[in-house]
Scaffold this motif. Structure first.
Motif, PDB file in Angstrom:
ATOM      1  N   TYR A  45       0.662  -1.117  -0.160  1.00 48.95           N
ATOM      2  CA  TYR A  45       0.053   0.027  -0.108  1.00 48.95           C
ATOM      3  C   TYR A  45       0.768   1.148   0.016  1.00 48.95           C
ATOM      4  O   TYR A  45       0.795   2.202  -0.928  1.00 48.95           O
ATOM      5  CB  TYR A  45      -0.738  -0.062   1.161  1.00 48.95           C
ATOM      6  N   GLN A 110      -3.332  -4.162  -2.806  1.00 53.35           N
ATOM      7  CA  GLN A 110      -2.827  -3.113  -1.854  1.00 53.35           C
ATOM      8  C   GLN A 110      -1.940  -2.038  -2.952  1.00 53.35           C
ATOM      9  O   GLN A 110      -2.068  -0.904  -2.349  1.00 53.35           O
ATOM     10  CB  GLN A 110      -2.266  -3.254  -0.721  1.00 53.35           C
ATOM     11  N   GLY A 114      -2.832   1.682  -2.923  1.00 53.37           N
ATOM     12  CA  GLY A 114      -2.141   2.931  -2.277  1.00 53.37           C
ATOM     13  C   GLY A 114      -1.888   3.780  -3.420  1.00 53.37           C
ATOM     14  O   GLY A 114      -1.823   5.180  -3.179  1.00 53.37           O
TER      15      GLY A 114
END
Length: 154
Positions: A45, A110, A114
């Motif tokens: 992320y 992720q 992100g």
């Protein structure tokens, strides 16, 4: 070190050849989790946020194009409100991940989450957070990006 645009990096890479999906998946789904361990989703992320800062984009259309160029899949806008954006990501790679019954519950997105959070944060100048929602039956991933207009980036 100069900042390259996503297009420049894409052109540099595609001049010679592209990476087969197997190679990409080998690194993403096997090697990185082996190295990063239980913290893989959280680290990816933040890595996605770092990538977004290296490749700042000025619109949702540019984000959609970046996802395509990066081989992350086809990103579609589902719904946008004043404090939230819903997107859907699909690709043959995601389809293959979701069809693998042995490990389909362990896949995460992720890195993409992100990246989306940081891009929207830079574009809107407010703190943003993204959440992934894998849809196993449709073999797609939904993302919800939320922000508060009062929480301005300083």
């Amino acid at each position: 070190m100069s900042k390259n645009t996503a297009t420049e990096v894409h052109q540099e890479v595609t001049i010679e050849e592209t990476v087969p999906a197997f190679g990409y998946e080998l690194i993403r789904e096997v090697l990185l989790p082996e190295i990063l361990g239980d913290d893989t989703p959280e680290i990816l992320y933040w890595a996605g946020k770092k990538l977004a800062r290296k490749f700042p984009l000025s619109s949702l259309e540019e984000i959609i194009d970046f996802f395509h160029q990066a081989g992350w899949g086809h990103l579609t806008i589902l719904k946008e409100s004043k404090n939230e954006l819903e997107l859907e990501l699909s690709s043959s790679i995601i389809l293959n991940r979701m069809q693998d019954k042995k490990s389909r519950d362990s896949h995460h997105f992720q890195l993409e989450a992100g990246f989306l959070a940081e891009q929207l944060e830079m574009q809107k100048q407010v703190i943003s957070e993204a959440f992934e929602h894998p849809r196993k039956k449709s073999a797609k991933v939904h993302f919800t990006i939320k922000w508060d207009k009062k929480d301005i980036v300083s």
